[in-house]
Scaffold this active site. Structure first.
Site, mmCIF file in Angstrom:
data_model
loop_
_atom_site.group_PDB
_atom_site.id
_atom_site.type_symbol
_atom_site.label_atom_id
_atom_site.label_comp_id
_atom_site.label_asym_id
_atom_site.label_seq_id
_atom_site.Cartn_x
_atom_site.Cartn_y
_atom_site.Cartn_z
ATOM 1 N N ASN A 163 1.049 -0.876 0.415
ATOM 2 C CA ASN A 163 -0.075 -0.324 0.278
ATOM 3 C C ASN A 163 0.555 1.425 -0.063
ATOM 4 O OD1 ASN A 163 1.095 -0.163 2.818
ATOM 5 N ND2 ASN A 163 -1.069 0.745 3.648
ATOM 6 N N THR A 240 -2.113 -8.252 10.049
ATOM 7 C CA THR A 240 -1.248 -8.289 11.803
ATOM 8 C C THR A 240 -1.605 -10.106 11.432
ATOM 9 O OG1 THR A 240 -2.429 -7.179 12.710
ATOM 10 C CG2 THR A 240 -2.552 -9.451 13.761
ATOM 11 N N GLU A 258 4.848 -3.553 12.303
ATOM 12 C CA GLU A 258 3.639 -2.640 11.904
ATOM 13 C C GLU A 258 2.797 -3.411 11.157
ATOM 14 O OE1 GLU A 258 4.303 0.290 12.951
ATOM 15 O OE2 GLU A 258 6.240 0.322 13.890
ATOM 16 N N CYS A 292 -2.621 1.358 6.397
ATOM 17 C CA CYS A 292 -3.435 0.828 8.459
ATOM 18 C C CYS A 292 -3.965 1.940 9.374
ATOM 19 C CB CYS A 292 -2.028 0.318 8.307
ATOM 20 S SG CYS A 292 -0.462 1.854 9.001
#
Ligand code: NDP
Length: 495
Positions: A163, A240, A258, A292
């Protein structure tokens, strides 16, 4: 990932970068397609575990020599790379837009405001990174001096998503090499062409062979880096679920993770509604919601709910959705079929559960219309999980404690935003939100490149950017000196 033998006519083919050489990987090649047109843009070599071995060996061999290059020489190289990145901003931005579908304005922002600036910021931060000298507390003498310093952690495995393919990679790579680490980088299979252009910058700026290595391919390549015994740190940005898999297989490596988010925007009854609407547009529809830090839930107080929804719908109708290469476009397509599937599934679950779904426009392949959902409840998947699409799910609340409970009620904790004109509410609610960053009267999609970035709970481990990034990429080194008793006492003063 479509495996192929050769690049179609008129397209480019990119190789992996190992020890300063552009080389073919051992697993054939894969195609890169535009998510907007479906056209094949090029092919990229696919690496395997043996290629990862070679890249890690090159990084390991280069690291001690690289760490002993004078700091000012490393900084000069960073500035040379910074200049090259600025020269190439536009062509890299065009490539990002073509291969992963964000609008050209978003790609320019990624390059000009973020990616390029990481070279300069890493060069500046490394010059100001300081240690400490501590007094001894072990014995009653004046003989001991405790030096607390940092040494480069060694070989850093960098694994990045699609992204912000160049920005996110540039953070880890720039800070790693500036402090004296070497890197083995696995970019996303959905954005390898722009990633290769970032690797070009390190080569063309004159970084020695082996300092930055890039191995292309799918998730298995990342897994091989994570499991490699000779890698010291994993700097991973992604989902995740992938992050949890990495944490299980990384052994004792240092981890910077992250991960995903489910950011709430809370709109209190005294909020500036127009400001909250603009923040929600940016939070929900920037990059078609594939951030995110996206606003994945909008929690609106009963007293202003209907007016907020009316204004949000009006404002959303003015968004121009379409060709990401067109300067006038506000929102482009989703990046890939997996993301589209998830968005559809989440919306279907919400509709089945009783939410009202307002699609503003019509879907066309990966172009998904901005979608506003009202009467969303906490039990719906769209309220619990990360959707990563152009959705604005609105949940009602009637008092601040309920808003905090809902906002904290998911496993994620990256960014949260809060709109109120009450200083007291802002302060107290910000303290109670379990998120890495809380933004007061600003969108969840607001980033400051000098602030600590990262998530609480399942949104991550550690913080990146600025000195927090250098902390993650170095080991603490404690050196104890016994300097003996003072034989040259000049009297009248302390040592
Ligand atoms: P993924 O987790 O799917 O992939 C991230 C990278 O990891 C890719 O290069 C991928 O390879 C690779 N990978 C996949 N499986 C493994 C594995 N088992 N071991 C090692 N590496 C692996 O994330 P996406 O690319 O889909 O990115 C979107 C996600 O990233 C969202 O959840 C978003 O919230 C999160 N994100 C978090 C940010 C943050 O700073 N907190 C910032 C940006 C995004 P490949 O895909 O090529 O197969």
């Amino acid at each position: 990932m479509t495996v192929t033998d050769e690049a179609p006519a008129g397209t480019i083919h990119r190789r992996a970068l190992i020890n300063g050489e552009w080389v073919e990987g051992s697993q054939g090649s894969f195609e890169v397609k535009s998510p907007f047109s479906g056209d094949v843009l090029g092919t990229v070599t696919a690496c395997g575990p043996d290629d990862v071995d070679r890249a890690v060996a090159a990084a390991r061999a280069a690291q001690p020599g690289w760490a002993s290059v004078p700091l000012l020489d490393r900084v000069d190289l960073m500035y040379r790379a910074y200049a090259l990145c600025k020269e190439r901003n536009e062509e890299i931005a065009q490539t990002i837009t073509r291969e992963m579908g964000k609008t050209i304005r978003e790609s320019r922002e990624e390059m000009v405001q973020y990616a390029c600036e990481h070279f300069r910021r890493a060069a500046e931060d490394v010059l100001r990174y300081r240690g400490q000298v501590l007094p001894s507390t072990e014995e009653r003498t004046n003989n001991k001096r405790l030096l607390v310093t940092r040494r480069p952690a060694g070989v850093v495995g960098v694994i990045t998503p699609w992204n912000f393919p160049v920005d996110i990679a540039a953070i880890s790579i720039c800070y790693a090499v500036a402090i004296g680490d070497t890197v083995v980088w696995k970019p996303s299979e959905y954005a390898p062409l722009s990633s290769a252009m970032l690797a070009d910058i390190f080569v063309d700026a004159g970084f020695p062979p082996g300092v930055v290595n890039m191995v292309t391919g799918a998730g298995e390549v990342g897994a091989a880096i994570v499991e490699h015994d000779d890698v010291d740190v994993i700097a991973f940005t992604g989902n995740t679920a992938t992050g949890e898999r990495i944490a299980r297989s990384a052994g004792l490596k240092r981890l910077l993770l992250e991960l995903g988010g489910n950011g709430p925007i809370i709109v209190m009854p005294d909020a500036d509604l127009d400001k909250a609407v603009e923040a929600s547009i940016l939070g929900c529809f920037y990059l078609a919601g594939q951030c995110c830090t996206a606003a994945e839930r909008i929690l609106v107080h009963d007293a202003v709910h209907d007016e907020f929804v009316r204004r949000l719908e009006d404002r959303t109708r003015r968004l121009r959705v379409g060709d990401p290469a067109d300067d006038a476009t506000d929102m482009g397509p989703l990046c890939n079929a997996g993301t589209l599937r998830k968005v559809r599934d989440h919306i279907k679950d919400a509709r089945d559960g009783g939410a009202t779904v307002t699609e503003i426009g019509v879907a066309d392949n990966l172009l998904y219309p901005p979608t506003i959902l009202t009467e969303v409840t906490e039990d719906m998947v769209i309220a619990r999980d990360e959707t990563f699409g152009p959705v604005a799910p609105i949940i009602r609340f009637s008092d601040p404690s309920e808003a905090i409970r809902i906002a904290n009620g998911t496993p994620f904790g990256l960014n949260a935003a809060l709109f109120t004109n009450s200083l007291s509410d802002a302060w107290r609610m910000a303290e109670r939100l379990e998120h890495g960053t809380v933004l007061v009267n600003e969108s969840t999609n607001y980033w400051d490149q000098l602030g600590p970035f990262g998530g609480a709970k399942k949104s991550g481990v550690g913080r990146e950017l600025s000195t927090w990034m250098l902390d993650a990429l170095t080991e603490i080194k404690h050196i104890v000196f016994d300097i003996g008793t003072d034989d040259h006492s000049h009297g009248g003063g302390a040592a």
